[in-house]
Design a protein around this motif. Structure first.
Motif, mmCIF file in Angstrom:
data_model
loop_
_atom_site.group_PDB
_atom_site.id
_atom_site.type_symbol
_atom_site.label_atom_id
_atom_site.label_comp_id
_atom_site.label_asym_id
_atom_site.label_seq_id
_atom_site.Cartn_x
_atom_site.Cartn_y
_atom_site.Cartn_z
ATOM 1 N N PRO A 9 41.428 49.429 35.350
ATOM 2 C CA PRO A 9 42.575 48.372 36.326
ATOM 3 C C PRO A 9 42.263 46.787 35.310
ATOM 4 O O PRO A 9 43.493 46.143 35.223
ATOM 5 N N VAL A 10 41.255 46.784 34.825
ATOM 6 C CA VAL A 10 40.638 45.680 34.369
ATOM 7 C C VAL A 10 41.116 46.183 32.734
ATOM 8 O O VAL A 10 41.824 45.071 32.482
ATOM 9 N N ARG A 40 41.125 40.267 42.728
ATOM 10 C CA ARG A 40 41.741 41.611 43.057
ATOM 11 C C ARG A 40 40.702 42.675 42.825
ATOM 12 O O ARG A 40 40.644 43.640 44.101
ATOM 13 N N ASN A 41 40.767 42.562 41.027
ATOM 14 C CA ASN A 41 40.264 43.980 40.975
ATOM 15 C C ASN A 41 38.490 42.768 40.141
ATOM 16 O O ASN A 41 38.120 43.994 39.034
ATOM 17 N N ARG A 68 44.384 38.584 39.774
ATOM 18 C CA ARG A 68 43.742 39.122 38.919
ATOM 19 C C ARG A 68 42.497 39.815 39.701
ATOM 20 O O ARG A 68 40.959 40.344 39.268
ATOM 21 N N ALA A 102 38.855 41.179 38.094
ATOM 22 C CA ALA A 102 38.896 41.214 36.662
ATOM 23 C C ALA A 102 39.645 39.599 35.918
ATOM 24 O O ALA A 102 39.783 39.515 35.045
ATOM 25 N N HIS A 115 44.884 44.656 33.078
ATOM 26 C CA HIS A 115 44.650 43.003 32.921
ATOM 27 C C HIS A 115 44.228 42.901 31.747
ATOM 28 O O HIS A 115 45.796 41.849 31.369
ATOM 29 N N HIS A 127 32.490 43.066 31.676
ATOM 30 C CA HIS A 127 33.038 44.101 32.356
ATOM 31 C C HIS A 127 33.824 45.257 31.974
ATOM 32 O O HIS A 127 34.256 45.922 32.794
ATOM 33 N N ARG A 179 36.731 49.996 33.520
ATOM 34 C CA ARG A 179 37.990 50.367 34.655
ATOM 35 C C ARG A 179 39.212 49.736 34.472
ATOM 36 O O ARG A 179 39.688 49.052 33.646
#
Length: 604
Positions: free
Chosen positions: A410-411, A285-286, A283, A288, A414, A353, A408
């Protein structure tokens, strides 16, 4: 002293989590793609050509559960798709290097050791470890013992170690309120969160402060490492306590059945390596990876930034409501840097986040920087699992970030993967009980267990297993499945409590060995095992008698999954019979046992 049992594990060293190789990543991506393709192929056929018209509701229910599990697989694959560690940098030498002001003051770091009802011998090593931290240049350290139990012995302990002592008159907000109180009585630029049993390694600050060169980094999370996880005892030692016949017959048999030389290894499946090294690490990588409380370090400005913004929004709502109701006064809105919640760590993560204007991100540091204690009783394990599940369901139903703006996408995915894994408690029982239903009543979820069925079904299962072996870097795949299945009744209870409006409680996980009180935890698993065994016997007898709806292929296919499911459920039952005294004694074969009176073993 039994409460200091963990002293015997002092010599254990933390593992090193190696990065994923490019070769393994390519293999993982290939087999993940093959699994998705095979899964889609199977589901298209499943819905279009395999539904059993003679048991349509049963057939549709199982197909629907399979589809939901496939959607969960897609989310999980996104969750762990690629590993990308944040480059490590040296600790900032100046305040401006850490995104702070340009004053000449040193960078302030506060270490919070939270406690409620833990004993001094659990808390004291944590204070000693905090005092032994290696400090980067230009860093000023303050250590605080946050005693929510308001105990004289803890105040004395703080004085003895020359650390700050903070207590409260009440327990409002529990751990979150304890942290909030400490934030208002301290001033460090960064805050390290420790539970009562969190023993920071000397390198903690050296290895984590460097990430804060990026002013958008709100917190850094490190892996949890339980250094006291039982390694088990030799089967011969186990059998010795049960007499000569047991030793001669049982030890060789159990050694062969378990394919191992030891019993009681990690009885409660507490090792969190897969979660941290596979899920949290990827996680990252984002930006997150979410906060897991202990072993994390936070930027104070980020904590108060989100708290102030949330307070402003609440005041605005109340002001609008007051205007409509023509009220002359507004109730006080407290400032909660950590939201008062059983899962204050993930709750705070969601708030930060989701702040699109501030753009806060998190960093996961992939190597162990603290040692902690694992549950050493079934009651402690159940308390921990119920708290995790209850907190997650409460956020899912009341503050779900997936359906809110600001975060965001992508988050969001996750977080959705986490929520979906807990929601599987709604459809997992369907697949768990489907073989038993088939064998008990002679109905099947597919029209026939034909060659066509296996041609569609087996590739999806086989490719999934290969993909998981590729991505999990050698970790035990069965542990996660066993844990999720064993915890199914606990998760169902947590969902039921939250759905009925009962907010999760804040019990602390017991930090000492224990034995007893297991029946309330294991009885659902024992009942399920009994139902499955009974169904297997009924299916075998009715197949032998040639009853309608029964066939050899139907019997053996369902018996396979029945045995598989029973194997998963028995782990918790086996854990109920694990005794901490056996692990603490560890005598040589034939030697006399010497353990504390609290956990004495009486040979049979």
């Amino acid at each position: 002293m039994t409460s200091s049992y963990f002293r015997r594990f002092e010599g254990r060293m933390p593992p090193t989590f190696e990065p994923m190789s490019k070769r393994r990543e390519r293999a993982w991506h290939f087999w993940a793609g093959a699994t998705v393709a095979a899964g889609l192929w199977y589901l298209v056929w499943r819905w279009g050509a395999s539904l059993n018209p003679d048991a349509i509701w049963f057939s549709v229910s199982v197909a629907f559960a399979e589809t939901l599990f496939f959607l969960g697989t897609l989310l999980f694959y996104f969750d762990i798709w690629r590993e990308k560690d944040t480059p490590r940098r040296s600790a900032p030498a100046r305040r401006t290097d850490a995104g702070l002001d340009d004053s000449s003051e040193p960078i302030g770091v506060d270490v919070f050791v939270t406690s409620f009802d833990e004993s001094c011998d659990v808390v004291e090593p944590s204070l000693e470890a905090a005092r032994a931290l290696d400090l980067p240049p230009n860093v000023a350290l303050r250590i605080y013992l946050l005693d929510d139990g308001d105990r004289l012995e803890m105040a004395a302990l703080a004085r003895r170690h020359d650390v700050g002592y903070l207590r409260r008159e009440d327990n409002v907000g529990f751990k979150a309120g304890n942290l909030r109180n400490a934030l208002f009585h301290s001033s460090g630029d960064f805050v390290v969160i420790c539970d009562a049993d969190t023993r920071l390694l000397p390198t903690f600050l050296i290895h984590t402060l460097g990430y804060f060169h990026d002013p958008k980094v709100a917190w850094v999370q490190t892996p949890h490492w339980f250094y006291d996880i039982p390694e088990g005892v030799d089967w011969d030692v186990w059998a010795t306590h049960r007499g000569g016949l047991w030793r001669r017959l049982a030890a060789p048999l159990f050694r062969w059945l378990s394919r191992g030389h030891r019993t009681g290894t990690d009885p409660f499946l507490s090792d969190p390596a897969v979660f941290f090294d596979i899920i949290q690490r990827r996680r990252n990588r984002n930006g997150a990876s979410f906060c897991c409380g202990a072993g994390s370090i936070h930027r104070r400005d980020a904590i108060f930034d989100q708290a102030m913004k949330r307070k402003a929004k609440e005041i605005q709502k109340m002001t609008e409501g007051a205007a409509k109701a023509r009220l002359s006064a507004l109730p006080c809105v407290p400032l909660e840097p950590y939201r008062f919640h059983v899962s204050e760590d993930i709750y705070t993560s969601i708030l930060l986040h989701g702040d699109v204007q501030a753009g806060w991100i998190s960093v996961f540091h992939p190597q162990v920087e603290a040692r902690m204690l694992s549950p050493w009783s079934l009651q402690a394990w159940a308390t921990q699992r119920l708290k995790y599940a209850g907190g997650t369901f409460d956020i899912l139903l009341r503050e779900n970030p997936v359906f809110k703006s600001g975060m965001r996408w992508p988050v969001k995915f996750h977080y959705a993967a986490t929520f979906w894994s807990y929601l599987s408690v709604l459809w997992a029982p369907i697949l768990l009980l489907a073989p038993a239903v088939s064998l008990m009543f002679g109905i099947t979820p597919v029209e026939a267990y034909s060659i066509e069925f296996f041609v569609h079904f087996l590739p999806a299962v086989a490719f999934s297993e290969i993909a998981m072996m590729a991505t999990c870097k050698g970790y035990n795949l069965g542990a996660g499945r066993t844990l999720s299945m064993s915890a199914l009744p606990i998760n169902l209870r947590a969902l039921s409590l939250v759905a009925r409006g009962k907010r999760p409680q804040f019990p602390t996980t017991p930090k000492k060995p224990g034995f007893g009180g297991t029946w309330p935890v294991v009885w659902p698993n024992i009942v399920l095992i009994g139902v499955m065994i009974s169904a297997g016997l009924v299916g075998a007898i009715r197949t032998k008698l040639g009853s309608e709806g029964y066939s050899a292929s139907m019997l053996w296919t369902n018996l396979f999954w029945l045995i598989w499911n029973v194997g998963l459920l028995t782990q918790l039952v086996r854990a109920a019979f694990w005794h901490p005294a056996l692990e603490l004694a560890q005598p040589k074969v034939g030697a006399e046992l010497e353990v504390s009176d609290d956990y004495a073993i009486t040979p049979v």
